[in-house]
Design a protein around this motif. Structure first.
Motif, PDB file in Angstrom:
ATOM      1  N   ASP A 183      14.964  85.493 -20.162  1.00 26.94           N
ATOM      2  CA  ASP A 183      14.903  85.941 -21.553  1.00 26.94           C
ATOM      3  C   ASP A 183      16.068  85.408 -22.379  1.00 26.94           C
ATOM      4  O   ASP A 183      16.045  85.482 -23.613  1.00 26.94           O
ATOM      5  N   LEU A 184      17.104  84.899 -21.701  1.00 28.91           N
ATOM      6  CA  LEU A 184      18.331  84.462 -22.369  1.00 28.91           C
ATOM      7  C   LEU A 184      18.516  82.956 -22.302  1.00 28.91           C
ATOM      8  O   LEU A 184      19.590  82.445 -22.608  1.00 28.91           O
ATOM      9  N   SER A 185      17.462  82.238 -21.893  1.00 28.98           N
ATOM     10  CA  SER A 185      17.605  80.807 -21.621  1.00 28.98           C
ATOM     11  C   SER A 185      17.979  79.993 -22.854  1.00 28.98           C
ATOM     12  O   SER A 185      18.605  78.938 -22.733  1.00 28.98           O
ATOM     13  N   ASP A 186      17.615  80.458 -24.046  1.00 28.54           N
ATOM     14  CA  ASP A 186      17.895  79.688 -25.259  1.00 28.54           C
ATOM     15  C   ASP A 186      19.145  80.167 -25.989  1.00 28.54           C
ATOM     16  O   ASP A 186      19.409  79.748 -27.116  1.00 28.54           O
ATOM     17  N   ARG A 187      19.919  81.040 -25.364  1.00 26.27           N
ATOM     18  CA  ARG A 187      21.106  81.613 -26.012  1.00 26.27           C
ATOM     19  C   ARG A 187      22.381  80.865 -25.620  1.00 26.27           C
ATOM     20  O   ARG A 187      22.461  80.225 -24.577  1.00 26.27           O
ATOM     21  N   ARG A 188      23.410  81.020 -26.465  1.00 28.94           N
ATOM     22  CA  ARG A 188      24.760  80.538 -26.140  1.00 28.94           C
ATOM     23  C   ARG A 188      25.504  81.607 -25.358  1.00 28.94           C
ATOM     24  O   ARG A 188      25.414  82.791 -25.672  1.00 28.94           O
ATOM     25  N   TRP A 189      26.224  81.195 -24.323  1.00 28.90           N
ATOM     26  CA  TRP A 189      26.975  82.100 -23.450  1.00 28.90           C
ATOM     27  C   TRP A 189      28.462  81.776 -23.581  1.00 28.90           C
ATOM     28  O   TRP A 189      28.835  80.658 -23.898  1.00 28.90           O
ATOM     29  N   PHE A 190      29.322  82.755 -23.259  1.00 25.06           N
ATOM     30  CA  PHE A 190      30.734  82.420 -23.216  1.00 25.06           C
ATOM     31  C   PHE A 190      31.040  81.601 -21.960  1.00 25.06           C
ATOM     32  O   PHE A 190      30.363  81.682 -20.956  1.00 25.06           O
ATOM     33  N   GLN A 191      32.086  80.762 -22.078  1.00 27.65           N
ATOM     34  CA  GLN A 191      32.510  79.888 -20.985  1.00 27.65           C
ATOM     35  C   GLN A 191      33.957  80.190 -20.625  1.00 27.65           C
ATOM     36  O   GLN A 191      34.730  80.665 -21.458  1.00 27.65           O
ATOM     37  N   PHE A 192      34.335  79.892 -19.383  1.00 24.03           N
ATOM     38  CA  PHE A 192      35.728  79.961 -18.984  1.00 24.03           C
ATOM     39  C   PHE A 192      36.351  78.569 -19.098  1.00 24.03           C
ATOM     40  O   PHE A 192      35.646  77.563 -19.086  1.00 24.03           O
ATOM     41  N   PRO A 193      37.684  78.471 -19.212  1.00 25.90           N
ATOM     42  CA  PRO A 193      38.325  77.166 -19.412  1.00 25.90           C
ATOM     43  C   PRO A 193      38.060  76.197 -18.264  1.00 25.90           C
ATOM     44  O   PRO A 193      37.763  76.605 -17.128  1.00 25.90           O
ATOM     45  N   GLN A 194      38.199  74.919 -18.554  1.00 27.50           N
ATOM     46  CA  GLN A 194      38.040  73.885 -17.543  1.00 27.50           C
ATOM     47  C   GLN A 194      39.019  74.134 -16.406  1.00 27.50           C
ATOM     48  O   GLN A 194      40.177  74.452 -16.621  1.00 27.50           O
ATOM     49  N   GLY A 195      38.554  73.961 -15.176  1.00 27.21           N
ATOM     50  CA  GLY A 195      39.391  74.208 -14.008  1.00 27.21           C
ATOM     51  C   GLY A 195      39.185  75.577 -13.397  1.00 27.21           C
ATOM     52  O   GLY A 195      39.698  75.851 -12.307  1.00 27.21           O
ATOM     53  N   THR A 196      38.444  76.460 -14.078  1.00 31.25           N
ATOM     54  CA  THR A 196      38.134  77.773 -13.514  1.00 31.25           C
ATOM     55  C   THR A 196      37.233  77.610 -12.297  1.00 31.25           C
ATOM     56  O   THR A 196      36.391  76.713 -12.244  1.00 31.25           O
TER      57      THR A 196
END
Length: 283
Positions: A183-196
């Motif tokens: 149901d959330l496939s077209d949504r934007r999600w928060f990301q963690f910084p590179q290297g996480t």
């Protein structure tokens, strides 16, 4: 700049709320506010933009946050080495998550009763390192959430919490009783910084690559939802602002609360911590 004041600043910067930061630091709000004002005077610039809706970091505050985190990490490494050289009976515990969790409260009380004479240091960490500094040698044991890369670590599961999706309260999906990841496939999600840790990142992104704003702390995740309509996952059962809602995800694996320590560590204080944590979370 004193290290303690920098710790105050980091807490406010991660919580983006003076009241929550004060509770996290186990202090009242007025002295925290005064400490931040003194720090701003020392820096010669505003670190936070204050409004009735809360606080946000200024550009100067954003720079100081990165530098303060690096400086505090270095100070922790120095303290660990000095304590080891001095033979001081010390255990450093890394904590990621909600410090008001009843399990944490029971564990703290029980461990202090069991070891009244030792020095217990707490390292409160953000979401970019689920091991809370174990790999970097900053802590002896961590109270955190799985999954993550468990290489050279030993993990003891303490509890499993169902997971939901955090949405704006006015989001059309917020009125649903339950949702699926599809149901959330077209949504934007928060990301963690590179290297996480990629295992950690994949879990909180529902098992697939996503796009969205980069965050480091719980309050940054919530603010991303509030301001940008971003979606994110969170364990259910936590209080949220009235503007946000959490809907259970029925096809998401539970979030496991775990105690973690370095493989082969024979420190009796660590072993006692694990035993006490297991009993505390059963309660």
């Amino acid at each position: 700049m004193e290290l303690q004041t920098l710790r105050y600043f980091v807490a406010v910067a991660e919580e983006l709320h003076f009241g929550r930061a004060a509770a996290r630091l186990h202090m009242s709000q007025p002295p925290l506010s005064r400490a931040i004002m003194r720090l701003e005077a020392d820096v010669g610039a505003r670190l936070f933009a204050r409004s009735p809706a809360g606080v946000t970091l200024t550009p100067v505050g954003t720079v100081l946050l990165d530098e303060a985190r690096a400086l505090l990490d270095h100070a922790d490494r120095v303290r660990v080495r000095v304590n080891a050289a001095a033979g001081v009976a010390t255990i450093t515990v890394g904590i990621l998550g909600d410090g008001t969790d009843p399990g944490v409260t029971r564990l703290a009380a029980a461990y202090r009763r069991r070891h009244p004479g030792i020095n217990i240091r707490i390292r409160d960490t953000d979401l970019t390192d689920p091991t809370c500094g174990l790999h970097a040698g900053l802590v002896d044991v961590a109270l955190t959430r799985a999954p993550f890369d468990e290489t050279a670590l030993t993990v003891r599961a303490l509890r499993a919490d169902p997971v939901g999706v955090v949405l704006r309260a006015d989001d059309p999906l917020a009125c649903r009783d339950r949702l699926r990841l599809a149901d959330l496939s077209d949504r934007r999600w928060f990301q963690f910084p590179q290297g996480t840790d990629p295992v950690w990142q994949s879990y909180w992104n529902g098992g697939r690559p996503r796009e969205g704003p980069v965050v480091r702390a719980v309050q940054e995740c919530l603010q991303a939802v509030l301001w940008n309509g971003t979606v994110g996952l969170a364990p259910l059962g936590h209080d949220l602002p009235a503007e946000l809602a959490a809907v259970p995800l029925i096809d998401m694996a539970p979030s496991r609360v775990v105690a973690v320590w370095n493989e082969g560590d024979t420190n009796p204080l660590v072993r006692s911590f694990i035993e006490t944590a297991t009993a505390a979370y059963r309660g």
